[in-house]
Design a protein around this motif. Structure first.
Motif, PDB file in Angstrom:
ATOM      1  N   GLN A 234     -11.637   0.796   1.819  1.00 43.61           N
ATOM      2  CA  GLN A 234     -10.740   1.935   1.698  1.00 43.61           C
ATOM      3  C   GLN A 234      -9.338   1.433   1.368  1.00 43.61           C
ATOM      4  O   GLN A 234      -8.778   0.620   2.104  1.00 43.61           O
ATOM      5  CB  GLN A 234     -10.700   2.753   2.999  1.00 43.61           C
ATOM      6  CG  GLN A 234      -9.726   3.937   2.942  1.00 43.61           C
ATOM      7  CD  GLN A 234      -9.702   4.718   4.239  1.00 43.61           C
ATOM      8  OE1 GLN A 234     -10.757   5.074   4.765  1.00 43.61           O
ATOM      9  NE2 GLN A 234      -8.517   4.981   4.750  1.00 43.61           N
ATOM     10  N   ASP A 235      -8.818   1.918   0.274  1.00 44.75           N
ATOM     11  CA  ASP A 235      -7.433   1.623  -0.106  1.00 44.75           C
ATOM     12  C   ASP A 235      -7.163   0.122  -0.176  1.00 44.75           C
ATOM     13  O   ASP A 235      -6.139  -0.369   0.285  1.00 44.75           O
ATOM     14  CB  ASP A 235      -6.475   2.282   0.898  1.00 44.75           C
ATOM     15  CG  ASP A 235      -5.162   2.697   0.232  1.00 44.75           C
ATOM     16  OD1 ASP A 235      -5.033   2.491  -0.990  1.00 44.75           O
ATOM     17  OD2 ASP A 235      -4.292   3.210   0.940  1.00 44.75           O
TER      18      ASP A 235
ATOM     19  N   ARG B  60       1.156   9.332  -5.621  1.00 47.11           N
ATOM     20  CA  ARG B  60       1.011  10.631  -4.962  1.00 47.11           C
ATOM     21  C   ARG B  60       1.485  11.814  -5.808  1.00 47.11           C
ATOM     22  O   ARG B  60       0.799  12.825  -5.899  1.00 47.11           O
ATOM     23  CB  ARG B  60       1.737  10.603  -3.617  1.00 47.11           C
ATOM     24  CG  ARG B  60       1.390  11.791  -2.735  1.00 47.11           C
ATOM     25  CD  ARG B  60       2.020  11.614  -1.371  1.00 47.11           C
ATOM     26  NE  ARG B  60       1.463  10.459  -0.686  1.00 47.11           N
ATOM     27  CZ  ARG B  60       2.146   9.722   0.183  1.00 47.11           C
ATOM     28  NH1 ARG B  60       3.393  10.013   0.464  1.00 47.11           N
ATOM     29  NH2 ARG B  60       1.548   8.711   0.781  1.00 47.11           N
TER      30      ARG B  60
ATOM     31  N   ARG C 289     -13.757   6.005   0.092  1.00 45.19           N
ATOM     32  CA  ARG C 289     -14.392   5.011   0.968  1.00 45.19           C
ATOM     33  C   ARG C 289     -15.693   4.570   0.301  1.00 45.19           C
ATOM     34  O   ARG C 289     -16.618   5.356   0.139  1.00 45.19           O
ATOM     35  CB  ARG C 289     -14.667   5.608   2.347  1.00 45.19           C
ATOM     36  CG  ARG C 289     -13.396   5.965   3.102  1.00 45.19           C
ATOM     37  CD  ARG C 289     -13.691   6.805   4.341  1.00 45.19           C
ATOM     38  NE  ARG C 289     -14.386   6.078   5.386  1.00 45.19           N
ATOM     39  CZ  ARG C 289     -13.777   5.367   6.349  1.00 45.19           C
ATOM     40  NH1 ARG C 289     -12.453   5.296   6.370  1.00 45.19           N
ATOM     41  NH2 ARG C 289     -14.468   4.748   7.273  1.00 45.19           N
TER      42      ARG C 289
ATOM     43  N   ALA D 297      -8.472   9.522   0.744  1.00 41.96           N
ATOM     44  CA  ALA D 297      -8.753   8.153   0.314  1.00 41.96           C
ATOM     45  C   ALA D 297     -10.245   7.963   0.100  1.00 41.96           C
ATOM     46  O   ALA D 297     -11.068   8.441   0.878  1.00 41.96           O
ATOM     47  CB  ALA D 297      -8.247   7.176   1.374  1.00 41.96           C
TER      48      ALA D 297
ATOM     49  N   ARG E  42       0.830  -1.216   0.000  1.00 38.72           N
ATOM     50  CA  ARG E  42       0.000   0.000   0.000  1.00 38.72           C
ATOM     51  C   ARG E  42       0.860   1.259   0.000  1.00 38.72           C
ATOM     52  O   ARG E  42       0.598   2.205  -0.761  1.00 38.72           O
ATOM     53  CB  ARG E  42      -0.900  -0.001   1.235  1.00 38.72           C
ATOM     54  CG  ARG E  42      -1.957   1.099   1.248  1.00 38.72           C
ATOM     55  CD  ARG E  42      -2.613   1.212   2.602  1.00 38.72           C
ATOM     56  NE  ARG E  42      -1.682   1.646   3.627  1.00 38.72           N
ATOM     57  CZ  ARG E  42      -1.284   2.914   3.776  1.00 38.72           C
ATOM     58  NH1 ARG E  42      -1.731   3.857   2.957  1.00 38.72           N
ATOM     59  NH2 ARG E  42      -0.432   3.237   4.716  1.00 38.72           N
TER      60      ARG E  42
ATOM     61  N   SER F  58       1.124   4.005  -2.933  1.00 39.44           N
ATOM     62  CA  SER F  58       0.796   5.390  -2.598  1.00 39.44           C
ATOM     63  C   SER F  58       1.910   6.328  -3.014  1.00 39.44           C
ATOM     64  O   SER F  58       1.668   7.414  -3.556  1.00 39.44           O
ATOM     65  CB  SER F  58       0.538   5.509  -1.090  1.00 39.44           C
ATOM     66  OG  SER F  58       0.332   6.841  -0.717  1.00 39.44           O
TER      67      SER F  58
END
Length: 819
Positions: A327-328, A301, A317, A315, A293, A297
């Protein structure tokens, strides 16, 4: 003797003093575990420091460094020593080499394993950059003697390199862990695990330390240190028990290791090992997921920031169920979720995660474990439905279930789960612990939910079918009692509870009956119908039987077993529908059988034929059969003039040719008019252990010699057995022979349970011939190293044996097999 006294003894007497002090330390009964490992490391530190100081006179810019396990101070009794002689390059190379010899040779002289190197800091960093294993060892570098600043500088540089290179090196480390797991298997399921290399072992625990040192992610800390300590304690005891530097916990050493640790028995030892491995494995799963993760990210980013004009991205949801969101790439609790007011939340979150094929967030599981309210008894309908949904989600159920179990939620929902959790199964057929086998069975059962009218009962029975293991007596009987209680507690009504109890009580009935009993005997089919009771239960039991076998291991199910069970189910269904089976009549011989019988009568010797058999592949829960036909073995037809010794002779010849017998039937044939004599027909199904089948002519030639006494089969089998090297292994339990009462009205059923070995059927046949009984049919079943064979026998007049005679035959056969 105190630690100071031991160190003084080692320093005063050189290598021999160190050896004596080391031996004294390892023999101290009062000190074990972390204190002993720390004392052993300290003792070794002092000895090596003395060797260094004695040889490093006038040398500058040089130090002795412990790395790897020794660097962590984790010295087991037979651990090797990982040492680095570090120098700044200013000293004379000859002097450095001489110092190295003064340290290495005393270590070798004591018979200790040594992993050593001599490098400058630049060389050490370069090697670490090229070899991940070297870099991992340097992460645990610890100063022993010499220039402390040199060691500290290397540690600082290596840690900086590791953190800077983490985005590249952590995926490499993860791949290394995955490859090792593929080779060594999962520690939490192996009967002879490698404590270091298997998944969930000490290597994985070290990898988690390396991830934490990268500052990119961290492992769940709770329970991890204790799990590592337990694995190290077991390794210490293993080294002391064997006197060898081994990490393999072999079967023959487990009792001794358990005693060394003060544990009740080998099963208790394995269970503790499995529990520790499970903690490490779960921590690894969570940690590597977090690493992935973070790396994703980091990659995304910069682009997001550019698109958002420098703003901080939020993030997404996505709702999955009430109180549950994605989430994620993970399932987490919604902000409004209240575990303290929603007792169904853990099951709802788990079902949603399994259905979505997503992992449950560690934070979410821990939040539910810390604050969720217990479910009422009986459970509300929603809780029961969510459990069924979770169980019916297929392979994704496993990861979600493990997440709940890691935080103790499963045993809160199902208290009886505690007895089967991490419980080993000392049967080579089983590849899982009891608890994992139950979940694997549910996963398999999920494939068959379209074949039954009550998929909920199928899935719950799959979860509970072995729940009685760990209780005294027959686990099916104990399991029935537990299943009734659990089913009522989770909210099933009285009739459903009765069905679940029946499924658990009789989950082995179909496969055991199909492979060990004569399906042509009406008593066999009637007994199964009476036990099952209804068409709906039979349908569920058929699906459960297949799911259970498929989840056990590759040796527990085959097309042959599937065909036998399907035949039994068809016959039982007919009885349950009101069609009573008729007493069997001797089937008319086929043209092939009659031809062989006439030729045997004419020639006065045996004749035979081999014919391959196939059936369509198993359905696997689909409406139509899929795949190519699968071999069921080879049908071996033998016609031989009626005489004594036919069964042992045929069984012995087949054993000599490495043919495995799956089923065997023997009967006398009525010959056509004009043909004199009496002929026995043997209709057997066989399969080659390996390689191709022998030629029929060779089988016949050996059978002729076996029947006339010119071929000593027992001697040939013993000679072949003696030609193979003897290997150390487990001591098999003694054979057991019983009479199955009321199993048939046509014959006496004698059941043999023994360790499978070449010639076993030959020995049984000889013993039965000696007892002057006739074998009507044989039903041979081999599960791993265990043979479970049933023989339908009669007296010379063709009637069942009287009770006392049957018991006497069984005792004699058991005595023969125990010799």
């Amino acid at each position: 003797m105190t630690s100071t006294d031991v160190r003084t003894e080692a320093e005063d007497s050189g290598p021999s003093g160190y050896a004596a002090a080391r031996l004294r330390l390892l023999q101290e009964g009062a000190r074990s575990g972390p204190p002993r490992r720390a004392a052993l490391a300290e003792l070794t530190d002092d000895w090596l420091s003395g060797l260094f100081d004695a040889g490093a006179d006038k040398l500058r810019g040089i130090s002795l460094v412990a790395v790897g396990g020794y660097g962590r101070g984790e010295l087991s009794p037979r651990s090797d020593l990982d040492l680095l002689l570090l120098h700044d390059g200013s000293a004379d190379p000859g002097a450095v080499a001489s110092l190295a010899d003064r340290i290495w040779y005393p270590i070798w002289d004591l018979g200790l394993d040594l992993d050593h190197s001599v490098r400058t800091p630049a060389e050490a960093r370069k090697t670490a950059g090229e070899d991940l294993k070297v870099q991992l060892g340097l992460l645990d570098a610890r100063h022993l003697a010499g220039d402390l600043g040199l060691t500290a500088g290397l540690r600082t540089a290596v840690l900086a390199d590791w953190r800077n290179q983490a985005p590249k090196r952590l995926p490499e480390l993860q791949e290394l862990c995955a490859e090792r797991a593929e080779r060594q298997g999962e520690l939490q399921f192996l009967l002879e695990p490698d404590l270091k290399e298997a998944r969930g072992g000490l290597r994985d625990a070290t990898a988690l330390r390396a991830v934490a040192a990268s500052w990119l992610a961290d492992a769940p800390r709770e329970g991890l240190a204790d799990a590592r300590r337990r694995l190290l304690d077991v390794r210490d005891a293993l080294h002391l028990a064997t006197g060898r530097a081994t990490d393999r916990l072999s079967l023959q050493e487990q009792d001794q290791v358990a005693a060394e640790l003060g544990l009740l028995d080998a099963d208790t030892l394995l269970r503790q090992v499995y529990e520790a491995a499970r903690v490490v494995s779960y921590a690894s799963d969570v940690t590597w997921r977090e690493v992935g993760r973070v790396l994703r990210s980091r990659a995304v980013r910069p682009r997001l920031r550019a698109m958002l004009g420098g703003g901080k991205p939020t993030a997404e949801r996505s709702p999955l169920a009430e109180g549950v969101v994605e989430q994620d790439g993970e399932v987490v609790l919604a902000r409004a979720a209240r575990p303290d007011r929603d007792p169904v939340l853990p099951l709802r979150a788990a079902a949603a995660a399994a259905q979505a094929g997503l992992p449950l967030s560690l934070h979410a599981v821990r939040r539910m474990a810390a604050g969720v309210r217990p479910l009422p008894t009986p459970w509300p309908a929603e809780a029961r439905e969510q459990l069924v949904t979770l169980l019916g989600s297929g392979p994704s159920t496993i990861e979600v279930w493990e997440a709940l179990e890691a935080e103790g939620l499963i045993t809160r929902l199902l208290p009886d789960w505690e007895r089967v959790r991490c419980r080993p199964q000392r049967n080579a057929v089983h590849i899982w612990t009891v608890d994992r086998h139950l979940i694997e069975t549910a996963v398999r059962a999920a494939e068959f939910t379209r074949r039954v009218h009550r998929p909920d009962l199928l899935l719950v029975s799959a979860l509970l079918h072995d729940i009685g293991k760990g209780w005294p007596g027959d686990h099916s009987v104990a399991g029935e009692i537990i299943a009734r209680d659990v089913a009522a507690r989770i909210g099933f009504d009285r009739s459903d509870v009765a069905v679940l109890a029946t499924l658990v009580r009789h989950h082995l009935l179909l496969v055991e009956t199909a492979t060990r009993r004569d399906l042509e005997d009406p008593a066999t089919v009637r007994s199964v119908a009476e036990a099952v009771g209804s068409q709906g239960t039979l349908e569920l039991l058929h699906a459960l039987t297949e799911a259970d076998a498929l989840a056990t291991g590759p040796a527990a199910w085959s097309s042959w077993r599937a065909s036998l069970v399907a035949d039994l189910v068809k016959r039982v269904a007919a009885v349950l529908a009101g069609d009573a089976p008729e007493e069997p009549e001797a089937a008319a011989p086929t043209a092939e059988q009659e031809r062989l019988a006439i030729e045997a009568a004419r020639t006065g010797g045996p004749v035979l034929s081999l014919r391959a058999q196939t059936e369509p592949a198993a359905e696997s829960g689909t409406e139509e059969p899929s795949g190519d036909p699968e071999p069921l073995g080879v049908e071996l037809l033998i016609a031989v003039p009626d005489q004594e010794g036919v069964l042992p002779a045929v069984a012995g010849v087949l054993a000599m040719h490495r043919l495995t017998v799956r089923t065997a039937e023997l009967r006398a044939l009525d010959l056509p008019d004009g043909v004199s004599g009496s002929v026995l027909l043997l209709d057997w199904r066989v399969a080659a252990e390996y390689g191709s089948l022998p030629q029929a002519a060779r089988l016949r030639a050996d059978l002729v010699r076996a029947l006339d006494g010119s071929l000593d089969i027992a001697a040939k089998l013993a000679e072949r057995d003696a030609a193979y090297p003897r290997r150390r292994g487990i001591v098999a339990p003694p054979a057991r022979v019983t009479v199955a009462s009321a199993a048939s009205r046509l014959a006496t059923v004698i059941e043999v349970r023994a360790h499978d070995a070449p010639g076993l059927l030959h020995r049984i046949g000889r013993a039965l011939e000696k007892a002057h009984v006739r074998v009507r049919s044989a039903h041979v079943s081999t599960l791993g190293a265990n043979a479970v064979d049933a023989f339908y026998v009669t007296g010379p007049d063709g009637s069942p044996l009287p009770g006392e005679q049957a018991a006497s035959v069984a005792r004699a056969l058991e005595d023969t097999l125990r010799e």
